[in-house]
Design an enzyme around this catalytic site. Structure first.
Site, PDB file in Angstrom:
ATOM      1  N   ARG A  94       0.843  -1.202   0.000  1.00 49.68           N
ATOM      2  CA  ARG A  94       0.000   0.000   0.000  1.00 49.68           C
ATOM      3  C   ARG A  94       0.879   1.254   0.000  1.00 49.68           C
ATOM      4  NH1 ARG A  94      -1.538   1.923   4.561  1.00 49.68           N
ATOM      5  NH2 ARG A  94      -2.143  -0.030   5.524  1.00 49.68           N
TER       6      ARG A  94
ATOM      7  N   TYR B 167     -17.436  15.601 -16.200  1.00 42.70           N
ATOM      8  CA  TYR B 167     -17.738  14.170 -16.091  1.00 42.70           C
ATOM      9  C   TYR B 167     -18.800  13.932 -15.000  1.00 42.70           C
ATOM     10  CZ  TYR B 167     -16.949   9.222 -15.226  1.00 42.70           C
ATOM     11  OH  TYR B 167     -17.124   7.879 -15.053  1.00 42.70           O
TER      12      TYR B 167
ATOM     13  N   ASP C 136      -8.449  17.669 -14.914  1.00 44.13           N
ATOM     14  CA  ASP C 136      -8.720  16.315 -15.410  1.00 44.13           C
ATOM     15  C   ASP C 136      -8.296  16.286 -16.884  1.00 44.13           C
ATOM     16  OD1 ASP C 136      -9.858  13.969 -16.404  1.00 44.13           O
ATOM     17  OD2 ASP C 136     -11.609  14.090 -15.092  1.00 44.13           O
TER      18      ASP C 136
ATOM     19  N   LYS D   8      -8.873   5.146 -19.598  1.00 44.70           N
ATOM     20  CA  LYS D   8      -9.157   5.640 -20.939  1.00 44.70           C
ATOM     21  C   LYS D   8      -7.894   5.582 -21.811  1.00 44.70           C
ATOM     22  CE  LYS D   8     -13.000   6.254 -18.750  1.00 44.70           C
ATOM     23  NZ  LYS D   8     -13.378   7.502 -18.083  1.00 44.70           N
TER      24      LYS D   8
END
Ligand SMILES: *Cc1c(COP(=O)(O)O)cnc(C)c1O
Length: 380
Positions: free
Chosen positions: A46, A98, A170, A195
């Site tokens: 992590r 978005y 973004d 994407k």
């Protein structure tokens, strides 16, 4: 080194991994200490993992940041970025963005005391007025999904900075190959690596890249504390995808512009929203701040709800699906799919009308893509 070279090599040195030309997948949760109080370079996945680090270093190099961070999804990256804010902080958010970001801000963070103010960032005076009331951050998306509106990154970043607000952009739609927000003054770049960065529709992932070391330190702390990081196998896949980002983006760009030009001349098409077209109201800004237009755009068909349904049911090569940025072409209906989480009233105000269709243009032969859309438009 130049972008294409960095895409292929950044983040990995074969000599550091027994000569392995591709970074190995360190599918391990934990790492042995050399002794008490003597951890190696990694202690727990992590907090850090070599496969993740290879991807993170590559993304930092491509965006021109000091450090990159890989997350389980784009939304995990967004959640982590928003955790930089505290209760009673305000964030100014571009009013056209978005749907998932809208949902996260209005239903999750709002109730934790983080107030979002939606502002059209194309309007300098509106942004100034909002900044005057005090804001910790400005959230930008450009081009916007699915309306393909642009925000002037340099202008918004410098204005926000003068009021002491952080800027987060973004950059999912264009990828660093076509747009590098950090070079235009933005503080943090965000990606849904699901994407274009991964580009093969086989992973969900996210990323943040920061320019300032102190800010990067805070993001690194949150990534570990929140546990929003990506797993090693996903990082391996995304890194494998990013190696071909430049060639994919060139082809997405070529196909999408050709298709937009074809649609613009089609009698059953009302409007094409593509920043590469001269008819786009912000075409000049696209030429100024982007080096290409990407592979995703929208159009309005001259059709009622039933006609749109017939069109979307008639495509054979195009797949009716959410998401974008993969090698295959996808078609979707924002009002009932990706943006269904935005209330109808807000949607209509934004311009996400029932006849709006979004295309993610893949790498197939443009003649086949046009032929399939042509027969589907005949059904309208
Ligand atoms: C898909 C997407 C996201 C969310 O990413 P996930 O990987 O689906 O969590 C955020 N922003 C934009 C612009 C997107 O297209």
């Amino acid at each position: 080194m130049n972008f294409k070279t960095l895409s292929v090599h950044a983040g990995h040195d074969p000599q550091a991994f027994l000569g392995a030309v591709m970074p190995p997948i360190f599918q391990t949760s934990t790492f042995a200490f050399k002794g008490v109080g003597e951890p190696g370079p990694y202690d727990y996945s992590r907090s850090g993992n070599p496969t993740r680090k290879a991807l993170e270093d590559c993304l930092a190099a491509l965006e021109g940041g000091v450090r990159g961070f890989a997350f389980a999804t784009g939304m995990a990256a967004e959640t982590t970025a928003l955790m930089l804010l505290n209760a009673s902080d305000r964030i100014i958010v571009h009013s056209d963005l978005y749907g998932g970001t809208y949902r996260l801000l209005t239903t999750v963070f709002q109730s934790k005391g983080i107030e979002s103010e939606f502002v059209d960032l194309r309007d300098r005076d509106a942004l100034k007025a909002a900044l005057r009331q005090g804001a910790k951050a400005v959230w930008i998306e450009t081009p916007t999904n699915p309306l393909m509106n642009l925000v002037d990154l340099q202008e918004v970043a410098s204005l926000a900075k003068s009021y002491g607000a952080l800027t987060i952009c973004d950059n999912t739609f264009l990828s660093p190959y076509f747009q590098r927000p950090l070079e235009l003054g933005v503080d943090i770049v965000l990606h849904s690596t699901t994407k274009y960065i991964n580009g093969h529709s086989d992973v969900v992932g996210g990323a943040l890249i920061a320019k300032d070391p102190e800010l990067a330190e805070r993001i690194g702390y949150l990534q570990n504390a929140l546990g929003t990081c990506a797993g090693p196998f996903d990082c391996f896949l995304v890194l494998r995808g990013v190696r071909s980002l430049p060639v994919r983006m060139e082809e997405h760009n070529r196909n999408s512009l050709a298709l937009a030009q074809w649609l613009e001349a089609h009698p059953k098409v009302e409007q094409v929203l593509h920043p590469g077209l001269e008819s786009h109201p912000q075409h000049a800004l696209a030429l100024k701040q982007q080096t290409g237009f990407g592979g995703t755009f929208s159009f309005r068909a001259q059709a009622d709800d039933a006609g749109i349904k017939r069109l979307l049911g008639a495509v054979k090569l195009w797949t009716l699906a959410e998401s974008l940025g993969g090698v295959e072409s996808l078609i979707e209906h924002p009002a009932t799919m990706t943006h269904a989480s935005v209330p109808a009233e807000v949607r209509n105000q934004m311009g996400i009308t029932g006849n709006l269709i979004r295309l993610s243009v893949g790498l197939e032969d443009i003649r086949d893509l046009i032929a399939d859309l042509e027969q589907a438009l005949d059904q309208v």
